[in-house]
Motif scaffolding. Sequence first.
Motif, PDB file in Angstrom:
ATOM      1  N   UNK A 116       0.823  -1.219   0.000  1.00 42.89           N
ATOM      2  CA  UNK A 116       0.000   0.000   0.000  1.00 42.89           C
ATOM      3  C   UNK A 116       0.856   1.268   0.000  1.00 42.89           C
ATOM      4  N   UNK A 117       1.984   1.240   0.713  1.00 50.15           N
ATOM      5  CA  UNK A 117       2.753   2.455   0.941  1.00 50.15           C
ATOM      6  C   UNK A 117       3.945   2.635   0.007  1.00 50.15           C
ATOM      7  N   UNK A 118       4.354   1.585  -0.701  1.00 48.20           N
ATOM      8  CA  UNK A 118       5.543   1.671  -1.555  1.00 48.20           C
ATOM      9  C   UNK A 118       5.180   1.315  -2.991  1.00 48.20           C
ATOM     10  N   UNK A 119       6.185   1.339  -3.871  1.00 47.20           N
ATOM     11  CA  UNK A 119       5.984   0.936  -5.265  1.00 47.20           C
ATOM     12  C   UNK A 119       6.093  -0.569  -5.466  1.00 47.20           C
ATOM     13  N   UNK A 120       6.360  -1.295  -4.392  1.00 46.05           N
ATOM     14  CA  UNK A 120       6.365  -2.759  -4.458  1.00 46.05           C
ATOM     15  C   UNK A 120       4.934  -3.240  -4.218  1.00 46.05           C
ATOM     16  N   UNK A 121       4.118  -3.241  -5.267  1.00 49.15           N
ATOM     17  CA  UNK A 121       2.676  -3.481  -5.138  1.00 49.15           C
ATOM     18  C   UNK A 121       2.305  -4.961  -5.190  1.00 49.15           C
ATOM     19  N   UNK A 122       3.204  -5.826  -4.768  1.00 47.44           N
ATOM     20  CA  UNK A 122       2.996  -7.271  -4.921  1.00 47.44           C
ATOM     21  C   UNK A 122       2.471  -7.875  -3.623  1.00 47.44           C
ATOM     22  N   UNK A 123       1.330  -8.558  -3.718  1.00 49.39           N
ATOM     23  CA  UNK A 123       0.713  -9.207  -2.557  1.00 49.39           C
ATOM     24  C   UNK A 123       0.972 -10.697  -2.663  1.00 49.39           C
ATOM     25  N   UNK A 124       1.749 -11.224  -1.729  1.00 45.59           N
ATOM     26  CA  UNK A 124       2.228 -12.612  -1.767  1.00 45.59           C
ATOM     27  C   UNK A 124       1.132 -13.545  -1.271  1.00 45.59           C
ATOM     28  N   UNK A 125       0.679 -14.467  -2.126  1.00 46.51           N
ATOM     29  CA  UNK A 125      -0.494 -15.290  -1.816  1.00 46.51           C
ATOM     30  C   UNK A 125      -0.174 -16.762  -1.545  1.00 46.51           C
ATOM     31  N   UNK A 126       1.105 -17.124  -1.552  1.00 48.52           N
ATOM     32  CA  UNK A 126       1.463 -18.531  -1.331  1.00 48.52           C
ATOM     33  C   UNK A 126       1.756 -18.723   0.152  1.00 48.52           C
ATOM     34  N   UNK A 127       0.697 -18.949   0.928  1.00 52.53           N
ATOM     35  CA  UNK A 127       0.783 -18.922   2.378  1.00 52.53           C
ATOM     36  C   UNK A 127       1.730 -19.943   2.973  1.00 52.53           C
ATOM     37  N   UNK A 128       1.786 -21.160   2.412  1.00 53.04           N
ATOM     38  CA  UNK A 128       2.654 -22.171   3.013  1.00 53.04           C
ATOM     39  C   UNK A 128       4.122 -21.799   2.852  1.00 53.04           C
ATOM     40  N   UNK A 129       4.478 -21.079   1.776  1.00 54.83           N
ATOM     41  CA  UNK A 129       5.863 -20.640   1.629  1.00 54.83           C
ATOM     42  C   UNK A 129       6.175 -19.495   2.596  1.00 54.83           C
ATOM     43  N   UNK A 130       5.182 -18.655   2.868  1.00 59.39           N
ATOM     44  CA  UNK A 130       5.363 -17.629   3.899  1.00 59.39           C
ATOM     45  C   UNK A 130       5.639 -18.296   5.250  1.00 59.39           C
ATOM     46  N   UNK A 131       4.932 -19.380   5.514  1.00 62.19           N
ATOM     47  CA  UNK A 131       5.121 -20.137   6.751  1.00 62.19           C
ATOM     48  C   UNK A 131       6.533 -20.709   6.818  1.00 62.19           C
ATOM     49  N   UNK A 132       7.004 -21.302   5.703  1.00 58.90           N
ATOM     50  CA  UNK A 132       8.358 -21.850   5.666  1.00 58.90           C
ATOM     51  C   UNK A 132       9.404 -20.753   5.903  1.00 58.90           C
ATOM     52  N   UNK A 133       9.200 -19.587   5.255  1.00 59.58           N
ATOM     53  CA  UNK A 133      10.158 -18.486   5.415  1.00 59.58           C
ATOM     54  C   UNK A 133      10.146 -17.965   6.845  1.00 59.58           C
TER      55      UNK A 133
END
Length: 461
Positions: A116-133
């Motif tokens: 929302x606040x930066x030019x990196x407008x990417x919303x990461x939708x792969x939840x299990x990889x977020x969990x691994x990270x």
Amino acid sequence: MSILTSILSFLRDVFSQPALLIGLMACIGLIALKKPFHKILTGTLGPILGYIMLSAGANVISTNLTPLGKMIEKGFHIHGVVPNNEAIVASAQKILGVETMSILVLGLVLNILFARLTKYKYVFLTGHHSFFMACLLSAVLGASGFSGIQLIIIGGIFLGAWSAISPAIGQRYTLKVTDGDDVAMGHFGSLGYYLSAWVGARFGNANHSTEKINIPEKWGFLRNTTISTAITMVFFYLVAAIAAGPQYVSTLSSGMSPFLYAAMLGLNFAIGVTIVYSGVRMILADLIPAFQGIATKIIPNAVPAVDCAVFFTYAQTAVIIGFVSSFIGGIIGMLVLGLAGGVLIIPGLVPHFFCGATAGIYGNATGGRRGAALGAFVNGLAITFLPALLMPVLGALGFANTTFGDMDFAVLGISIGQVGHSFTTMGIYALVLATLIVLFVPNFIKTKSTTLNHIVEDEEN
């Protein structure tokens, strides 16, 4: 504290389910577009069911790859460490469960805030990889001397930032892969895919696409992806079964004829790939239109970052070329490690299939057939050497017999771990500051696109 832990545990379970996360985003988008209830219902369920179908296909693939790996180890007398994200996460949860789920929730929230606040407008939708990270970050930061709220905040910043930055790094390659479809790479093997695309651009020719391979009429049935995948994989399984010997294969086959068992595994593998393709089509059919609501109402110009398997339909021949080439790279990398006296990293069939196939797709987008093969081969080397270098960092917390398999985990783990080892906690704080600078500095610089690196062809010309 127990209530807070229960809430965090519930949120972790929700956000670690990519199907629910994608469905939630689609629902928010459709509500923002003020669609009628029946369209919100169907538009929400479509991506959820599509991702469940994709996951079912991925499970079929993974289940049938496990015995193949065992036959290869037995037949070719290979012993060592097989990188496996799920295994190390399961081990880490016994030590860092609360920290991991806290980082996960904070990281997901910060990803949306950064979008929302930066030019990196990417919303990461792969939840299990977020969990691994989140698990990796809790382990590496813990080994660097952090604990409690400090560990959670710093880990959440790194997770949220990388979730927004990693899709942007290679978005120009992703747009070549998708021919301009409004999606991004949301998978923490992304650096390997972008490396493959870079290799393809320098050593291949994009005009010689894998999807344009001329096949004589009598071999025309090979254009059917399910059939060509089945033939290729049955061959691989039979070679592995012959090498392992019928007596050993009988211990896996539950009484079935060893070679019939191997052939059936190859056929089931092909069905798993077909299920993945069907699930991907369901996801994209509803997700991209629904995401317009988020892009126009909530996070202007937002781009969904989705799982690597979503890209399989864009270059289906490159999927097989990438898998085979990455696996060959893994074998050569393993031999080099063995000769150098290092930890023997056995090529894991699951990371080499999913990451190798995606690397092949990216290499093909920039370098055609040669790019697909060379790019995926380099990816195979990378996901062999880098996990070996990551092991000492994780070993500090007792995970010495396992490691993460995908490239982003290794690069971030090694980088943060080395900074923490060399410069202690002050080095990590400096890394956090540098990350925030990378996120916000583009806001003050004129760029070709309001969404960093999301430049379609007509905007470039």
